[in-house]
Design an enzyme around this catalytic site. Structure first.
Site, PDB file in Angstrom:
ATOM      1  N   GLU A 166       0.396   6.963  -4.717  1.00  0.00           N
ATOM      2  CA  GLU A 166       0.351   7.747  -3.266  1.00  0.00           C
ATOM      3  C   GLU A 166       0.497   8.854  -3.062  1.00  0.00           C
ATOM      4  O   GLU A 166       1.301   9.633  -3.849  1.00  0.00           O
ATOM      5  CB  GLU A 166       1.288   6.692  -2.411  1.00  0.00           C
ATOM      6  N   CYS A 172       4.328  11.867   4.483  1.00  0.00           N
ATOM      7  CA  CYS A 172       2.889  11.875   3.990  1.00  0.00           C
ATOM      8  C   CYS A 172       2.203  11.096   5.153  1.00  0.00           C
ATOM      9  O   CYS A 172       1.114  11.590   5.379  1.00  0.00           O
ATOM     10  CB  CYS A 172       2.797  11.200   2.807  1.00  0.00           C
TER      11      CYS A 172
END
Length: 514
Positions: free
Chosen positions: A286, A320
């Protein structure tokens, strides 16, 4: 098999009593500053000469702890310990392993306020952000324990007369876990327990910015009675040990969360064949994002302003999923900007110990990178709010807003990972979606509209793994909004799901002629 119903961990109601309890834990944790923490390899605690100081980002004269640093010899020892442990750990059932991680979850829940205090000091989170992270960590354990139990039943196959067929799931082997600093407990724990509950053994390399949280997690696993060698704790720099672990012939998978650049390097190294390699390594990554919120002319502007401010500036924009872009229809552009600035002016800024909304960014490197982007923004766009920074005592940057940002600008294209919001004007909602899609990322986004037709269009055309309609683009909840993106945001896996566990097993089909 009867499974208990998964329920998300409840949030603390912060009344006077709970706040007083947290203060006691903050005092208790501060008394432990400057402690030395070891490597954990099999049953050994190893203090090394080289240590890394973990600094309180709110006050960089305070050392949260000194963490021993591993070298290549330690990595070799840790891989051997993981291989030895794998011989026994891999033979346990998924249910047996789930029971171990549930013990870890019980202790994390029991130590919630203490862990909240550690996160406040080491990661610069306020109490709500810190407690939310711990709740997520507990949710990961409960979800993965429940989903792992299902794997004991194998897969259902098509029956054939005279043949008994079954398909079982087996662990991959030894893996490397590399979590980020911005969720140093939840993601570290989630990546680790998903790998071990499926029968693998691992090396964990915590972020160099938040290694003490990792050491506290290791202490919890020991207290829970996890067998030696299942998790081996090897802090150290990526240049000295990270690449060595990733390219090691006896590592079968790497589970990573962090920057796009680091992930691509890991992926490249992992897929370079080395002598005597037996695995085609799996990389589960990720990688971050460039989240944004699109607002059309029919939207509820108050709700949109709330979402934009919270998405852009929650945890200093260091998620994020942060909504660092607002893409607004020209008819409501000026009015919505006024509301965004009005709300941003109310945000408190200061040390995380004071429970401010805006705390410090994580370290000096982040501070310098974010402030350099602010200078770039002044040349590219119009600075309308904030822009000031101060690192005299801690790494503090004002929430900063740029308007009239061009879709192709650095501010609109690059992940800044700080409290910087860029606002762009569009002529219609479709142009807004096109501007949103105009990055290399595909993680989170939000769309504000009252039109059902436009919502349906956004469902299909906004390029992101997590889309929120009329809500903020941060704060995905385990089991409620499975999280994860694609393109340069990741390899497409959704964390906290049955699907995620399948990254760490392979299938074996067995046919017996009767």
């Amino acid at each position: 098999m009867v499974l208990k119903t998964f329920v998300n961990e409840p949030e603390i109601v912060w009344g006077k009593e709970e706040i007083e309890k947290l203060q006691k834990e903050l005092d208790y944790v501060k008394k432990q500053f400057n402690t030395n923490y070891p490597l954990f390899i099999s049953d050994k605690k190893i203090m090394t000469k080289e240590k890394k100081a973990s600094i309180n980002p709110s006050n960089h004269e305070e050392v949260v702890g000194y963490v021993s640093q591993a070298d290549k010899a330690h990595i070799n020892d840790a891989i051997k310990a993981a291989e030895d442990s794998f011989q026994v750990w891999s033979t346990k059932t998924f249910t047996e392993r789930a029971q171990y991680i549930e013990k870890i979850g019980h202790l994390v829940r029991e130590k919630k306020l203490e862990l909240t205090a550690w996160l406040i000091y080491e990661s610069g989170k306020n109490k709500n952000e810190a407690e939310g992270e711990i709740n997520e960590a507990i949710d990961f354990i409960e979800m993965y324990a429940q989903e792992a139990r299902k794997l004991d039943d194998g897969a259902t196959l098509i029956a054939m007369d005279g043949i008994k067929n079954e398909m079982i799931y087996l662990p991959l082997g030894v893996g490397v876990i590399i979590p980020p600093w911005n969720f140093p407990l939840a993601i570290l724990l989630g990546l680790t327990v998903s790998a071990i509950v499926t029968g693998n053994t691992v090396l964990v390399k915590p972020s160099s910015s938040t290694p003490v949280i990792g050491a506290k997690f290791m202490e919890i696993t020991r207290e829970a009675g996890l067998p030696n060698g299942v998790i081996n704790f090897v802090p150290g720099s990526s240049s000295k040990i990270g690449n060595y672990m990733v390219s090691h012939r006896d590592v079968s998978f790497i589970s990573f969360t962090g920057s796009m650049q680091a992930a691509l390097q890991i992926d490249e190294l992992a897929h370079q064949q080395v002598p005597n390699q037996r695995f085609v390594k799996r990389v589960v990554a990720e990688m971050g994002g460039k989240g944004g919120i699109v607002v059309d002319e029919t939207a509820n502007l108050d709700r949109a302003a709330d979402a934009i401010v919270n998405s852009a500036f929650g945890y200093q924009g260091q998620k994020c999923s942060a909504g660092s872009r607002a893409i607004i229809h020209e008819e409501v552009y000026e009015a919505l900007i006024d509301k965004i600035i009005e709300r941003t002016k109310t945000l408190s800024i200061g040390p995380s110990i004071d429970d401010t909304f805006i705390g410090p960014v994580i370290d000096e490197s982040a501070y310098e990178k974010i402030t350099s982007y602010i200078e770039i923004g002044k040349k590219e766009s119009s600075l309308i709010y904030g822009g000031k920074a101060d690192k005299q005592t801690g790494y503090f940057i004002e929430p900063t807003i740029f308007i009239d940002a061009k879709p192709s600008s650095n501010l609109m294209q690059e992940e800044i990972f700080g409290p910087v919001l860029s606002i762009s004007k569009v002529k219609n909602y479709q142009e807004g979606i096109d501007v949103y899609n105009n990055t290399n990322y595909g993680l989170t986004g939000a769309f504000f509209t009252e039109s059902d037709e436009r919502k349906a269009n956004a469902h299909k055309t906004m390029v992101c793994g997590n889309l929120f309609i009329n809500g903020k683009c941060t704060g995905a909840v385990v089991g409620v909004q499975p999280f994860g993106g694609y393109y340069m945001s990741g390899t497409g896996s959704k964390i906290g799901t049955h699907e995620f566990l399948m990254n760490f097993v392979h299938s074996k089909t067995i046919s017996e002629n009767l």
